[in-house]
Design a protein around this motif. Sequence first.
Motif, PDB file in Angstrom:
ATOM      1  N   LEU A  10       0.808  -1.209   0.000  1.00 34.40           N
ATOM      2  CA  LEU A  10       0.000   0.000   0.000  1.00 34.40           C
ATOM      3  C   LEU A  10       0.846   1.267   0.000  1.00 34.40           C
ATOM      4  CD1 LEU A  10      -2.829  -1.145   2.424  1.00 34.40           C
ATOM      5  CD2 LEU A  10      -2.879  -1.052  -0.085  1.00 34.40           C
ATOM      6  N   LYS A  11       2.089   1.165   0.444  1.00 28.49           N
ATOM      7  CA  LYS A  11       3.015   2.297   0.390  1.00 28.49           C
ATOM      8  C   LYS A  11       3.635   2.436  -0.998  1.00 28.49           C
ATOM      9  CE  LYS A  11       4.267   2.167   5.247  1.00 28.49           C
ATOM     10  NZ  LYS A  11       5.356   1.958   6.218  1.00 28.49           N
ATOM     11  N   ASP A  68      -7.647  -9.028   0.588  1.00 24.92           N
ATOM     12  CA  ASP A  68      -8.955  -8.945  -0.075  1.00 24.92           C
ATOM     13  C   ASP A  68      -9.749  -7.712   0.344  1.00 24.92           C
ATOM     14  OD1 ASP A  68      -8.530 -11.159  -1.662  1.00 24.92           O
ATOM     15  OD2 ASP A  68      -9.545 -12.548  -0.287  1.00 24.92           O
ATOM     16  N   ARG A  69      -9.549  -7.249   1.563  1.00 27.16           N
ATOM     17  CA  ARG A  69     -10.218  -5.998   1.977  1.00 27.16           C
ATOM     18  C   ARG A  69      -9.758  -4.842   1.096  1.00 27.16           C
ATOM     19  NH1 ARG A  69      -9.422  -7.932   7.543  1.00 27.16           N
ATOM     20  NH2 ARG A  69      -7.552  -6.656   7.667  1.00 27.16           N
ATOM     21  N   HIS A  70      -8.485  -4.842   0.745  1.00 30.53           N
ATOM     22  CA  HIS A  70      -7.957  -3.778  -0.107  1.00 30.53           C
ATOM     23  C   HIS A  70      -8.371  -3.972  -1.564  1.00 30.53           C
ATOM     24  CE1 HIS A  70      -5.784  -1.955   3.151  1.00 30.53           C
ATOM     25  NE2 HIS A  70      -5.349  -3.155   3.504  1.00 30.53           N
ATOM     26  N   VAL A  71      -8.563  -5.206  -1.978  1.00 31.82           N
ATOM     27  CA  VAL A  71      -9.107  -5.466  -3.317  1.00 31.82           C
ATOM     28  C   VAL A  71     -10.507  -4.881  -3.406  1.00 31.82           C
ATOM     29  CG1 VAL A  71      -9.880  -7.274  -4.912  1.00 31.82           C
ATOM     30  CG2 VAL A  71      -7.691  -7.531  -3.709  1.00 31.82           C
ATOM     31  N   ALA A  72     -11.322  -5.110  -2.384  1.00 26.24           N
ATOM     32  CA  ALA A  72     -12.700  -4.608  -2.362  1.00 26.24           C
ATOM     33  C   ALA A  72     -12.754  -3.080  -2.440  1.00 26.24           C
ATOM     34  CB  ALA A  72     -13.418  -5.101  -1.110  1.00 26.24           C
ATOM     35  N   MET A  73     -11.714  -2.417  -1.928  1.00 24.85           N
ATOM     36  CA  MET A  73     -11.663  -0.949  -1.958  1.00 24.85           C
ATOM     37  C   MET A  73     -10.967  -0.416  -3.212  1.00 24.85           C
ATOM     38  SD  MET A  73     -10.977   0.084   2.003  1.00 24.85           S
ATOM     39  CE  MET A  73      -9.914  -1.262   2.518  1.00 24.85           C
ATOM     40  N   GLY A  74     -10.510  -1.328  -4.097  1.00 25.91           N
ATOM     41  CA  GLY A  74      -9.867  -0.908  -5.331  1.00 25.91           C
ATOM     42  C   GLY A  74      -8.400  -0.547  -5.191  1.00 25.91           C
ATOM     43  N   ARG A  75      -7.803  -0.826  -4.053  1.00 27.17           N
ATOM     44  CA  ARG A  75      -6.390  -0.506  -3.840  1.00 27.17           C
ATOM     45  C   ARG A  75      -5.457  -1.567  -4.391  1.00 27.17           C
ATOM     46  NH1 ARG A  75      -7.291   0.988   2.375  1.00 27.17           N
ATOM     47  NH2 ARG A  75      -8.237   3.046   2.079  1.00 27.17           N
ATOM     48  N   LEU A  76      -5.955  -2.790  -4.545  1.00 30.38           N
ATOM     49  CA  LEU A  76      -5.170  -3.901  -5.078  1.00 30.38           C
ATOM     50  C   LEU A  76      -5.995  -4.668  -6.099  1.00 30.38           C
ATOM     51  CD1 LEU A  76      -3.653  -5.432  -1.791  1.00 30.38           C
ATOM     52  CD2 LEU A  76      -2.507  -3.898  -3.407  1.00 30.38           C
ATOM     53  N   ILE A  77      -5.308  -5.368  -6.984  1.00 23.61           N
ATOM     54  CA  ILE A  77      -5.910  -6.256  -7.972  1.00 23.61           C
ATOM     55  C   ILE A  77      -5.595  -7.685  -7.530  1.00 23.61           C
ATOM     56  CG2 ILE A  77      -5.955  -6.916 -10.413  1.00 23.61           C
ATOM     57  CD1 ILE A  77      -6.617  -3.865  -9.806  1.00 23.61           C
ATOM     58  N   PHE A 117      -2.178 -14.029  -6.775  1.00 24.21           N
ATOM     59  CA  PHE A 117      -1.390 -12.824  -6.990  1.00 24.21           C
ATOM     60  C   PHE A 117      -2.192 -11.609  -6.557  1.00 24.21           C
ATOM     61  CE2 PHE A 117      -0.174 -15.905 -10.193  1.00 24.21           C
ATOM     62  CZ  PHE A 117       1.207 -15.850 -10.186  1.00 24.21           C
ATOM     63  N   TYR A 118      -1.512 -10.689  -5.906  1.00 30.01           N
ATOM     64  CA  TYR A 118      -2.073  -9.372  -5.603  1.00 30.01           C
ATOM     65  C   TYR A 118      -1.118  -8.356  -6.204  1.00 30.01           C
ATOM     66  CZ  TYR A 118      -5.115 -11.651  -2.226  1.00 30.01           C
ATOM     67  OH  TYR A 118      -6.059 -12.458  -1.626  1.00 30.01           O
ATOM     68  N   ALA A 119      -1.670  -7.409  -6.956  1.00 28.31           N
ATOM     69  CA  ALA A 119      -0.835  -6.403  -7.606  1.00 28.31           C
ATOM     70  C   ALA A 119      -1.422  -5.022  -7.381  1.00 28.31           C
ATOM     71  CB  ALA A 119      -0.746  -6.675  -9.108  1.00 28.31           C
ATOM     72  N   LEU A 120      -0.544  -4.042  -7.395  1.00 24.66           N
ATOM     73  CA  LEU A 120      -1.010  -2.667  -7.362  1.00 24.66           C
ATOM     74  C   LEU A 120      -1.674  -2.347  -8.702  1.00 24.66           C
ATOM     75  CD1 LEU A 120       2.079  -0.893  -5.760  1.00 24.66           C
ATOM     76  CD2 LEU A 120      -0.116  -1.381  -4.666  1.00 24.66           C
TER      77      LEU A 120
END
Length: 114
Positions: free
Chosen positions: A2-3, A30-39, A59-62
């Motif tokens: 996130l940084k 997944d919480r950040h995926v739901a907010m659109g911060r991660l794919i 995989f999680y990506a910016l």
Amino acid sequence: MLKGTKPLAYFMDIVGREPDICIRYWRMFDRHVAMGRLIRRELIEAYPGEPQLEYRMLFYALPGHEWRVDAMLTLLNEPGAWSDGRERRFGELLGYEGWQIDYWLTHRRSLTDA
């Protein structure tokens, strides 16, 4: 992530045998995926030589770094033995700096030989 210092995270486990710690991490991601911060991108495939098992690549990506997932899949599916060059590319795709990769390449064998 996130940084913005690490653009990609990669997890791989046998489906149904994931460690609890991984499941907790995935929920946080997944919480950040739901907010659109991660794919998030997930692939589930048959485990080679063990058709009753499946393995998950997660995989999680910016945002804007989705290309890294495709590049990582290409790297992981290259034929032949794993090499220092492939290990370096793996680290680059995850977002590690050159000096960090150099250190890992220098010291990783001593860690696995212990």
